[in-house]
Scaffold this active site. Sequence first.
Site: not given
Lengths: 347, 347, 347, 347
Positions: A150-152, A155
């Site tokens: 996932g994106c979060y 990061a």
Amino acid sequence: MALKVIKVAIVGVTGYSGLELLRLLKNHRYVEIVSIHNTANHSQMIAEAYPHLKSMYKITTTPFDPLHIMQEADIVFFATSSGVSKDLVAPFIAAHFPVIDLSGDFRLSAEDYASWYHKTPAPQTLIDQTTYSLADFYSASTTNYIANPGCYATATLLALAPIAQHHLLDKHNIIIDAKGGLSGAGKSLTTASHFINANENVTMYKANQHQHIPEITRQLQKWQPNIEHIQFNTSLIPINRGIFISAYVKLNEDTSLDVLHRLYTSTYYQKPFIRVMPEGTLPNIKQVVGTNFADIGLAYNQDTKYLTIVSVIDNMIKGAAGQAIQNMNHLFGFDETMGLELIAQYA
Amino acid sequence: MALKVIKVAIVGVTGYSGLELLRLLKNHRYVEIVSIHNTANHSQMIAEAYPHLKSMYKITTTPFDPLHIMQEADIVFFATSSGVSKDLVAPFIAAHFPVIDLSGDFRLSAEDYASWYHKTPAPQTLIDQTTYSLADFYSASTTNYIANPGCYATATLLALAPIAQHHLLDKHNIIIDAKGGLSGAGKSLTTASHFINANENVTMYKANQHQHIPEITRQLQKWQPNIEHIQFNTSLIPINRGIFISAYVKLNEDTSLDVLHRLYTSTYYQKPFIRVMPEGTLPNIKQVVGTNFADIGLAYNQDTKYLTIVSVIDNMIKGAAGQAIQNMNHLFGFDETMGLELIAQYA
Amino acid sequence: MALKVIKVAIVGVTGYSGLELLRLLKNHRYVEIVSIHNTANHSQMIAEAYPHLKSMYKITTTPFDPLHIMQEADIVFFATSSGVSKDLVAPFIAAHFPVIDLSGDFRLSAEDYASWYHKTPAPQTLIDQTTYSLADFYSASTTNYIANPGCYATATLLALAPIAQHHLLDKHNIIIDAKGGLSGAGKSLTTASHFINANENVTMYKANQHQHIPEITRQLQKWQPNIEHIQFNTSLIPINRGIFISAYVKLNEDTSLDVLHRLYTSTYYQKPFIRVMPEGTLPNIKQVVGTNFADIGLAYNQDTKYLTIVSVIDNMIKGAAGQAIQNMNHLFGFDETMGLELIAQYA
Amino acid sequence: MALKVIKVAIVGVTGYSGLELLRLLKNHRYVEIVSIHNTANHSQMIAEAYPHLKSMYKITTTPFDPLHIMQEADIVFFATSSGVSKDLVAPFIAAHFPVIDLSGDFRLSAEDYASWYHKTPAPQTLIDQTTYSLADFYSASTTNYIANPGCYATATLLALAPIAQHHLLDKHNIIIDAKGGLSGAGKSLTTASHFINANENVTMYKANQHQHIPEITRQLQKWQPNIEHIQFNTSLIPINRGIFISAYVKLNEDTSLDVLHRLYTSTYYQKPFIRVMPEGTLPNIKQVVGTNFADIGLAYNQDTKYLTIVSVIDNMIKGAAGQAIQNMNHLFGFDETMGLELIAQYA
């Protein structure tokens, strides 16, 4: 060695991630897109519905047919919303056909999925045949079914990896304040995504309940097994793209910014997409938007003993389609940067 | 009792806070603006230089002259940049003439000011005659020289006051992630405030070095003496106005969200400008922009034991000019809401 | 035929257009950047000053030296502000060395330049040796010194070309209302580019005085000689990139939307970067930002007899660096799309 | 003379205009809101559904009941979408009860309404009993039922009034390029209002088909009877509030900017909400957002003989709720500025 062009199918092509795959793969020299499929499952010239694709793609969406895809393509991407791929992938897994799934359906155990996504999970036996692959830490032993992070989660994990891998995190105080743009909220029309509600505003959403929490925790535990929980919140900010992670952590042992900076630099030395900022500087979102980079900076507070880690990515690229292509490059033995040598717009 | 109109002078009228004082005081029924002064110290029709004031103000800026101000006015506001008022206020203080200073010059001890502002402080004897006045906790014993709190300090202190006043903060883990719009960065032309650099971007600045840190810490210590340090960072987000505070704190004792929510509700019950959100909901910036409200919401994480406190304000109003007027209302015995009954624009 | 890599020098590399050349040329397979030069004329690692270039460019700026450039490179781009290249290009022109000038210095006659730019023009003899080249209408007879069109001029000329080339414009009523983002206003710190002044605002600037007016008029006259004047205004809108042209024109003869649409379609049939929208639809800015496309749509008003033409481009690409690369591709015999097959971000 | 508080009812209170009425009327000293009604027609504490109203309004929505409203209130505002009030107002008109209708239902003849709104119009007999009232040109002979002008119509008519009233417009060339923010597009969730589609974008919509066209034309004809058609287009720009009109017109007779500027100045001399900019300067949107002002500037092109008129308003205030209050002030004999002495936020 002459490289061979691989044939790609995309399911869920009209969502933000699917359209981003189309955009990025246009500039991958060894990819040919052979079939695209949307949720409505009907046929349309993709460039008619999406004028930005005019003259770039002449392809038409066709109904989803696993056998046909496996005959035509070398790999299929699922860029569907959560809850979709879990019901569609069985034939591909059974056939050991390469799949990269950008959704959350195979990132968690069945139990965690049920708890955090509030949906019926895929069978655990299917889940067991997939590999969660943070592309910058890709390991060749992975199966053919890749759950793209996932994106979060991407990061955050890239922000914490160097210290988690060295078991340096104080497990009681791992605080992540994440900020993200509207593309992360998806294409559906909601009150939150209405311009009037998003513009000139900041909203915290899903406090303590974001579905990326177990995904992050599980991966951190692989690196530093004693970790149990993270404090993770996300706020919506009025930008189209980008994630800005402010992580506040304490460390298990006395150290210095110098030592930590060297640790980050050495961890990411051979990783082409992770750029550690010079000591004393922090990255901003614009320097990575439009790219597959994750840029990371550190600040250490002698008074509070908290280390601040800032990590920024483009949620649609590093946090979705770009990382998926990077994983595809790994799977097929391409250089991992192929099709992804992108520079951010300065102005 | 018939209220008497008070006469107001503003020094630094062409900065953002000075212009905001002009804007807000227009709708204060018992205020008349009698003299305005800019840094350049020359005379100009304010409405010629600032067309948004056309037909609303016919007044002209005049050179700064303390004696003249004290003859003409009942109170003077300093809306100057830091480093200015410290050299100008002595005659007013000597005369016990009411001053409200919106700058940072009198919020800290001389020593702290030198450390955090990197400028020569005012003499400590002058500082000792001023009162730092968080307007919602105004106390009648204050002197006539009021140091109006900083914008981030206001939002943070209102977020933490109920638990600090009850000595509930775990002093080792007070983490504040603050986000603010561009008006907070001021009017001067800098790389950071160029539209191209600010728009579609997020940047953390002054990590661990923001000058509001000692201001917050000092006030927290008055409430809970054992507090030593806070972890405080600010990020610039692409909006004109507004501050969004995400505070992550642990508590000294076991408690529940219910108990905490009641504590906040009771602390702020009689405070007209502090609105505690219903349990389970968090405020967003837009609901306070254009107003003097601070809206506060809570979320509690059973796994990490961290309490998340979200507090939002309009930095130009509650964080500057509005709070200054609220302090003025206190000083002159007006109802504290006078001139400040403002509702946010919904659209 | 095997293509040969060409060696490129860029003067003015740290302006917006220069940085955009660096960004785009990274993905041109037959270009190698061999020297870069900034206005300050000192040496610095470009990636240190511009973190978004980190790990993508290891090159260092060097002092500007025409002889050295001509020894090392095959072509030089001038991405300097107006008023700079006119004093630097003489040695290149004398040597018939290929130059593409992105500034306004060689787009006008000496007389027009003096009138509209309020600067001393280049000698008319130098100007006579340059070619103004709207890349989509590139003609092989051009000299080696190309004056790359201005951003507003490009969008306007592409909007009007089909009807001007057929002498259909009513010369008395050519009205162009242009809207552009902040990157068009350049990198310097001005009141207009401060975020607070640009965000949530629209400002018309240089009404009737924009320096692209004579550039547009001159080119229109080449197509339709009786044209004398255009009514052209520009407004600044709060976006980073993009130009939106609303042209309102009357035609010399009775016609229909159908006929006009066919005229546009046939004019641009072989032009890979011009996309005429289907009849009844108009383009928006987002569908071209990040690309070298100009998208054009038509609407005809039976009551007023006005034709509305909407044309949109990315001012930094089609309006500057992209068109310059397209002109370079023409000069060196590459396919004009090389390095420019870019798709807009949908989200 | 002691002023009497008037009692106000609002129908359609939860739309953008209704909420804006609530916001503005809070600061009208002689207004008390006695009943509010939403489309869903159920009861709710308005401040619970709209947190920005918390502690400012304790009132509850109640089902719509004309008789009850006429017993309780002195005037009713309809802030409903088009197509609603036409079916609800008959009892009020029959009783000569004051109504101000912010929707488009009574601005046009039945025939025009059917053509431009594509809905069944109100009976022409009802329409005949209403008055279209541009508040700055309010005439005391109006009936009790006021059709409040549309936002684009207001900004356009104020831009053209001085020259239309003097019959100076060349009827063949009246071109209006209007730009407006997202609040004008309303609260409903549409593709166009999704942040991702609106932000960093400009879109022209309803080209030649905007429903304000006949409203503008009809009013212009009252001033200058020979006018038949206007060329009018609207573009959506990424701001919350504000309309920016660029009008391009030719005049019937030779004149000069000086003469025209005096004409505008004299026309608007006694109009407190119209500010004509000094000769040579043009207004921007920000100087009127948050206010009831319309600011107007002129530029004249000697070459093309076109006069450019820029007019800016806040669409929610001058273009809707503010003008409605101004009309109410007229109806009840208050000073027209009452409750509307608002200054724009500079930062």
